[in-house]
Scaffold this motif. Structure first.
Motif, PDB file in Angstrom:
ATOM      1  N   ILE A   1      -1.501  -1.105  -2.697  1.00 17.97           N
ATOM      2  CA  ILE A   1      -1.424  -0.026  -3.675  1.00 17.97           C
ATOM      3  C   ILE A   1      -2.665   0.183  -4.526  1.00 17.97           C
ATOM      4  CG2 ILE A   1       1.074   0.012  -3.816  1.00 17.97           C
ATOM      5  CD1 ILE A   1       0.885  -1.773  -6.264  1.00 17.97           C
TER       6      ILE A   1
ATOM      7  N   ARG B   1       4.455  -4.965  -7.689  1.00 16.85           N
ATOM      8  CA  ARG B   1       3.045  -5.320  -7.463  1.00 16.85           C
ATOM      9  C   ARG B   1       2.136  -4.538  -8.400  1.00 16.85           C
ATOM     10  NH1 ARG B   1       1.568  -3.922  -2.203  1.00 16.85           N
ATOM     11  NH2 ARG B   1       3.635  -3.171  -1.736  1.00 16.85           N
ATOM     12  N   GLU B   2       2.439  -3.272  -8.612  1.00 14.56           N
ATOM     13  CA  GLU B   2       1.641  -2.454  -9.535  1.00 14.56           C
ATOM     14  C   GLU B   2       1.661  -3.061 -10.935  1.00 14.56           C
ATOM     15  OE1 GLU B   2      -0.611   0.928 -10.505  1.00 14.56           O
ATOM     16  OE2 GLU B   2       0.667   1.208  -8.769  1.00 14.56           O
TER      17      GLU B   2
ATOM     18  N   ARG C   1      -6.807   0.203  -0.811  1.00 11.32           N
ATOM     19  CA  ARG C   1      -5.718   1.077  -1.267  1.00 11.32           C
ATOM     20  C   ARG C   1      -5.224   1.971  -0.133  1.00 11.32           C
ATOM     21  NH1 ARG C   1      -5.455   4.799  -6.619  1.00 11.32           N
ATOM     22  NH2 ARG C   1      -3.451   5.703  -6.105  1.00 11.32           N
ATOM     23  N   ASN C   2      -3.905   2.083  -0.032  1.00  8.70           N
ATOM     24  CA  ASN C   2      -3.189   2.887   0.953  1.00  8.70           C
ATOM     25  C   ASN C   2      -3.243   2.333   2.374  1.00  8.70           C
ATOM     26  OD1 ASN C   2      -2.108   4.750  -0.858  1.00  8.70           O
ATOM     27  ND2 ASN C   2      -4.013   5.921  -0.862  1.00  8.70           N
TER      28      ASN C   2
ATOM     29  N   ARG D   1       2.496  -1.107   1.934  1.00  7.75           N
ATOM     30  CA  ARG D   1       1.258  -0.416   1.595  1.00  7.75           C
ATOM     31  C   ARG D   1       0.548  -1.191   0.496  1.00  7.75           C
ATOM     32  NH1 ARG D   1       0.163   3.444  -2.489  1.00  7.75           N
ATOM     33  NH2 ARG D   1       2.305   3.190  -3.194  1.00  7.75           N
TER      34      ARG D   1
ATOM     35  N   ASP E   1       6.430  -2.192  -4.238  1.00 11.87           N
ATOM     36  CA  ASP E   1       5.231  -1.547  -4.779  1.00 11.87           C
ATOM     37  C   ASP E   1       5.216  -1.544  -6.305  1.00 11.87           C
ATOM     38  OD1 ASP E   1       4.670  -0.962  -2.131  1.00 11.87           O
ATOM     39  OD2 ASP E   1       4.537   1.207  -2.421  1.00 11.87           O
ATOM     40  N   ARG E   2       6.327  -1.159  -6.906  1.00 14.43           N
ATOM     41  CA  ARG E   2       6.382  -1.030  -8.366  1.00 14.43           C
ATOM     42  C   ARG E   2       6.123  -2.362  -9.051  1.00 14.43           C
ATOM     43  NH1 ARG E   2      10.465  -1.538 -12.237  1.00 14.43           N
ATOM     44  NH2 ARG E   2      11.940  -2.036 -10.595  1.00 14.43           N
TER      45      ARG E   2
ATOM     46  N   GLU F   1      -3.195  -7.768  -1.835  1.00 16.54           N
ATOM     47  CA  GLU F   1      -3.447  -6.931  -3.017  1.00 16.54           C
ATOM     48  C   GLU F   1      -4.555  -7.557  -3.863  1.00 16.54           C
ATOM     49  OE1 GLU F   1      -2.848  -3.401  -4.510  1.00 16.54           O
ATOM     50  OE2 GLU F   1      -1.163  -4.062  -3.282  1.00 16.54           O
TER      51      GLU F   1
END
Length: 189
Positions: free
Chosen positions: A10, A35-36, A15-16, A8, A32-33, A64
């Motif tokens: 993020i 990449r965030e 987004r999403n 996904r 995800d974490r 992203e």
């Protein structure tokens, strides 16, 4: 497509959105974490930047970056199945980017216009970090104050060019991730 799963996007305009992830040996999409965290670090510089997703795999990092306003992203991926999936995902998401289906080491030797941000996450088994870092420097791929993101096995000690200074780093399971800032030589020294 025989898919391992989906990742996904993020943040940003995509987004999403879900991205197909085909099966491939050694493929490790950046979680995800992580990449965030990375894109929080890059938030002040990502919009309008020229980005290189070297050893793109799923293309999660470059996608992203596009979602968050990068002006240009070039994906380099030698696996034909992964390159094709990346092209299909870009078309489905209706975003423009260059996908280079070539070996990164060979492609880097050609030299080109410098990038502001480089994502470097090679297959761990191939031990390509140091040769890729040297090629990025030697062939003019890095802007004077480029940002270089590297994923490597936890506990590895990579020899990176002297101009690369650690900006931030972290751990996610068995993966160490580091964001370097390239600092050009001081002309007064």
């Amino acid at each position: 497509m025989n898919a391992l799963g989906r990742i996904r996007i993020i943040g940003g305009s995509l987004r999403n959105s879900r991205v197909e992830v085909p099966e491939a040996p050694g493929l490790r999409p950046t979680p995800d974490r992580v990449r965030e965290t990375l894109f929080n670090w890059l938030q002040p510089v990502i919009e309008g930047s020229r980005c290189l997703d070297l050893y793109a795999g799923t293309g999660a990092l470059g996608l992203e970056a596009l979602s968050r306003g990068a002006a240009l992203v070039t994906f380099v991926e030698r696996d034909a199945k992964l390159s094709a999936a990346l092209k299909a995902n870009l078309a489905r998401l209706k975003v423009q980017a260059a996908v280079v289906g070539d070996d990164a080491a060979r492609w880097l030797k050609a030299g080109g216009k410098p990038f502001d941000v480089v994502f470097m996450d090679p297959p761990f088994a191939d031990n390509l970090w140091e040769s890729a870092a040297s090629a990025l420097e030697a062939h003019g791929w890095l802007a004077p104050s480029a940002w270089i993101y590297v994923e490597a096995p936890k506990g590895s000690h990579l020899a990176v060019p002297d101009a690369w200074q650690v900006h931030r780093s972290g751990l996610a399971g068995e993966v160490a991730y580091t964001l370097y800032r390239r600092t050009p030589d001081d002309p007064l020294s």
